[in-house]
Design a protein around this motif. Structure first.
Motif, PDB file in Angstrom:
ATOM      1  N   ARG A 119      10.407  -5.306  -9.726  1.00  0.00           N
ATOM      2  CA  ARG A 119      11.372  -5.208  -8.628  1.00  0.00           C
ATOM      3  C   ARG A 119      11.069  -3.997  -7.744  1.00  0.00           C
ATOM      4  N   ALA A 120      10.719  -2.873  -8.360  1.00  0.00           N
ATOM      5  CA  ALA A 120      10.408  -1.676  -7.582  1.00  0.00           C
ATOM      6  C   ALA A 120       9.114  -1.859  -6.799  1.00  0.00           C
ATOM      7  N   GLY A 170       7.677  -4.728  -6.006  1.00  0.00           N
ATOM      8  CA  GLY A 170       7.919  -5.750  -4.995  1.00  0.00           C
ATOM      9  C   GLY A 170       8.706  -5.224  -3.822  1.00  0.00           C
ATOM     10  N   GLY A 171       9.691  -4.356  -4.098  1.00  0.00           N
ATOM     11  CA  GLY A 171      10.461  -3.756  -3.021  1.00  0.00           C
ATOM     12  C   GLY A 171       9.601  -2.878  -2.132  1.00  0.00           C
ATOM     13  N   PHE A 172       8.669  -2.146  -2.747  1.00  0.00           N
ATOM     14  CA  PHE A 172       7.752  -1.324  -1.957  1.00  0.00           C
ATOM     15  C   PHE A 172       6.931  -2.189  -1.018  1.00  0.00           C
ATOM     16  N   TRP A 173       6.343  -3.265  -1.539  1.00  0.00           N
ATOM     17  CA  TRP A 173       5.478  -4.096  -0.707  1.00  0.00           C
ATOM     18  C   TRP A 173       6.266  -4.852   0.355  1.00  0.00           C
ATOM     19  N   ALA A 174       7.478  -5.234   0.042  1.00  0.00           N
ATOM     20  CA  ALA A 174       8.310  -5.887   1.063  1.00  0.00           C
ATOM     21  C   ALA A 174       8.568  -4.935   2.224  1.00  0.00           C
ATOM     22  N   ALA A 175       8.923  -3.688   1.909  1.00  0.00           N
ATOM     23  CA  ALA A 175       9.166  -2.707   2.965  1.00  0.00           C
ATOM     24  C   ALA A 175       7.878  -2.352   3.692  1.00  0.00           C
ATOM     25  N   ALA A 176       6.777  -2.277   2.964  1.00  0.00           N
ATOM     26  CA  ALA A 176       5.496  -1.920   3.572  1.00  0.00           C
ATOM     27  C   ALA A 176       5.049  -2.959   4.589  1.00  0.00           C
ATOM     28  N   PRO A 210       3.470   2.676  -5.710  1.00  0.00           N
ATOM     29  CA  PRO A 210       4.132   3.530  -6.715  1.00  0.00           C
ATOM     30  C   PRO A 210       3.605   3.393  -8.138  1.00  0.00           C
ATOM     31  N   GLU A 211       2.874   2.330  -8.450  1.00  0.00           N
ATOM     32  CA  GLU A 211       2.284   2.207  -9.787  1.00  0.00           C
ATOM     33  C   GLU A 211       0.772   2.389  -9.765  1.00  0.00           C
ATOM     34  N   GLY A 212       0.244   2.933  -8.670  1.00  0.00           N
ATOM     35  CA  GLY A 212      -1.157   3.321  -8.635  1.00  0.00           C
ATOM     36  C   GLY A 212      -2.138   2.287  -8.138  1.00  0.00           C
ATOM     37  N   ASN A 213      -1.646   1.154  -7.623  1.00  0.00           N
ATOM     38  CA  ASN A 213      -2.556   0.134  -7.095  1.00  0.00           C
ATOM     39  C   ASN A 213      -3.059   0.548  -5.717  1.00  0.00           C
ATOM     40  N   GLU A 214      -4.375   0.682  -5.594  1.00  0.00           N
ATOM     41  CA  GLU A 214      -4.970   1.183  -4.366  1.00  0.00           C
ATOM     42  C   GLU A 214      -4.864   0.152  -3.233  1.00  0.00           C
ATOM     43  N   PHE A 215      -4.752   0.662  -2.009  1.00  0.00           N
ATOM     44  CA  PHE A 215      -4.838  -0.177  -0.816  1.00  0.00           C
ATOM     45  C   PHE A 215      -5.275   0.699   0.345  1.00  0.00           C
TER      46      PHE A 215
END
Length: 246
Positions: free
Chosen positions: A16-17, A19-25, A113-118
């Motif tokens: 959820r956290a 997913g929330g980050f990517w939705a906002a991003a 937030p969990e370290g996945n690079e982009f």
């Protein structure tokens, strides 16, 4: 027969956290149809999206190991100001700068937030119509071999193939690109990010899985148990899933 890439699958301790980050991003919305969090354009849950690749964040008990993911997202921008503003906004949302050996480049490397690079790219004309995700980028040893496998596996068309880079895109020439980038790094941990593929209407998942195996894919047991999707790896060991038609 051909499979369509429909979503990027991200493993997370807190879906959820993340997913929330990517939705906002991305300026999209997070939906919670079950234990996973699906991220897609607003206006209601439409799956699969006819053009864009969604993001499906799935819960796992293990944190990301301290190695770079072999698959990452590149985000598109429209101007230098947009790039700077997006980096600042993503940092406020919890992204952190990362050094993956990129050196002095015009794009910015970050991690969720969990370290996945982009990467947040500088403006590029080629990505002007992709939507917020410019490309899904996969590290590999042989881009030409990856172009052959993934071109045959999917209905996506090769736009560029060299010894250093292979670029595929949907036959409609819409949505993000799929890029295979030659790198010296091999697989050192299970993939944290992978693609999910969906059979076209009228095609059977089992027949598509058999076809992929004839092309060089290998079955993969992640302890998934009795699930409606099938886990595979491509000839270089990149994980992916073939979903059951809904």
């Amino acid at each position: 027969m051909a499979l369509r890439p429909v979503q990027v699958n991200i493993k997370a301790l807190d879906p959820r956290a993340v997913g929330g980050f990517w939705a906002a991003a991305l300026g999209w919305r997070a939906y919670h149809p079950g234990v996973t969090t699906y991220v897609g354009p607003g206006g209601g849950l439409l799956w699969p999206d006819p053009v864009l690749l969604g993001i499906d964040v799935v819960p796992v008990p293990e944190a990301k190991p301290g190695v770079k993911n072999r698959t990452h997202l590149d985000l598109a921008t429209t101007s230098p100001d947009h790039q700077s503003e997006l980096v600042a906004r993503l940092t406020e949302l919890g992204a952190t700068p990362v050094d993956v050996g990129q050196g002095d480049v015009p794009w910015r490397c970050l991690a969720d937030p969990e370290g996945n690079e982009f990467c947040v790219l500088e403006p590029r004309e080629v990505y002007r119509d992709t939507g917020p995700i410019a490309a899904v980028v996969v590290d590999c040893a042989d881009p030409r071999a990856m172009a052959r496998f993934w071109g045959a596996a999917t209905d996506w068309t090769a736009r560029e193939v060299t010894d250093g880079l292979a670029v595929l895109r949907s036959p409609e020439d819409t949505g993000p690109y799929l890029e295979f980038l030659r790198t010296p790094d091999g697989r050192t941990a299970p993939d944290r990010v992978h693609l999910d593929l969906l059979p076209r209407p009228g095609d059977e998942k089992e027949a598509e899985v058999a076809r992929l195996q004839s092309l060089g894919a290998t079955g993969l047991d992640l302890g998934q148990g009795d699930v409606p999707w099938t886990c595979l790896t491509d000839p270089e060991g990149h994980e992916f899933c073939v979903l059951a038609p809904s």
